[in-house]
Design a protein around this motif. Sequence first.
Motif, PDB file in Angstrom:
ATOM      1  N   SER A 273       0.706  -1.424   0.084  1.00  0.00           N
ATOM      2  CA  SER A 273       0.216   0.031   0.251  1.00  0.00           C
ATOM      3  C   SER A 273       0.416   1.523   0.325  1.00  0.00           C
ATOM      4  O   SER A 273       2.057   1.154   0.085  1.00  0.00           O
ATOM      5  CB  SER A 273      -1.094   0.012   1.149  1.00  0.00           C
ATOM      6  OG  SER A 273      -0.121   0.123   2.715  1.00  0.00           O
ATOM      7  N   ASP A 274       0.293   2.441  -0.305  1.00  0.00           N
ATOM      8  CA  ASP A 274       0.793   3.853   0.233  1.00  0.00           C
ATOM      9  C   ASP A 274       1.806   4.042   1.487  1.00  0.00           C
ATOM     10  O   ASP A 274       2.858   3.771   1.020  1.00  0.00           O
ATOM     11  CB  ASP A 274       0.123   4.838  -0.586  1.00  0.00           C
ATOM     12  CG  ASP A 274      -0.327   4.684  -1.485  1.00  0.00           C
ATOM     13  OD1 ASP A 274       0.605   4.558  -2.730  1.00  0.00           O
ATOM     14  OD2 ASP A 274      -1.491   5.602  -1.750  1.00  0.00           O
TER      15      ASP A 274
ATOM     16  N   GLN B 133       4.538   1.504   1.475  1.00  0.00           N
ATOM     17  CA  GLN B 133       5.527   2.338   0.327  1.00  0.00           C
ATOM     18  C   GLN B 133       6.435   3.875   1.166  1.00  0.00           C
ATOM     19  O   GLN B 133       7.862   4.147   1.372  1.00  0.00           O
ATOM     20  CB  GLN B 133       5.457   3.061  -0.650  1.00  0.00           C
ATOM     21  CG  GLN B 133       5.218   1.524  -1.336  1.00  0.00           C
ATOM     22  CD  GLN B 133       5.899   1.067  -1.754  1.00  0.00           C
ATOM     23  OE1 GLN B 133       7.118   1.307  -1.633  1.00  0.00           O
ATOM     24  NE2 GLN B 133       5.290  -0.491  -2.969  1.00  0.00           N
TER      25      GLN B 133
END
Length: 235
Positions: A170-171, A174
Amino acid sequence: MRLLSVARRLAAIFVVAASGAGSSAHAWPNVESAQPLVQAPRLCAAGIVFINRRCHVVDFAKIGEIDGHDWYYAFYNTHWADRHGRQNRGFPIIFYLQRPATLRLSLWVDDAPGLAGRWANTPPPRPVLIQRPDATYLGFSLKSVRGPDDQRLFRLDGKRWRKVDVLRRSDADQALIAQTAPSDCSPIDDGLYDWDAFQLRIALRSDSGGPCGTLVADIAPKRNHLDLTKAAVVR
């Protein structure tokens, strides 16, 4: 009249065949439902691989006990040849024991193309049984002819194992990796899971090309995927 009688007989045959096909279509997978435990270390369970493929048991072991059931792991090597060539494939398989001495199929990993050639004859590390407060998981690290290990995670659901997506980042995942890694370092690849520790380990490389330690992140399983939680760099 004779033609009519023949037609009726053929129709009856087709009805029986169709009903048989319907029942087998709901079977999971196309395999006998059971195998005697005493046979399992030396004989492949009938029907897991196609009948025209030679099958050998390369590895067999008990991997643990869950909810009163003993669980077993097998690794099958298969070989077949046709006009297109020859091929060897390996298949990891999980059974549970129905007492007193009957194994029943629970999981068959049939979509790991990297388990070919040498890795069809060489058993990968045995799967890791992970018992956590939320659920029970099974982690695989399968060897591959090309590229990194092919890692899989499954969650126990009754007596079947449901696949958990270990590739999804997922963002938030990251962002956690970016803020944890030193500013002059970056990940070499997507990393590998340590199933025993239930962590993700990502090797880091400095901008000058030298080693930069390892980013270690704890993982938190959701229903169908993994989230990264706290992370740190270990040198």
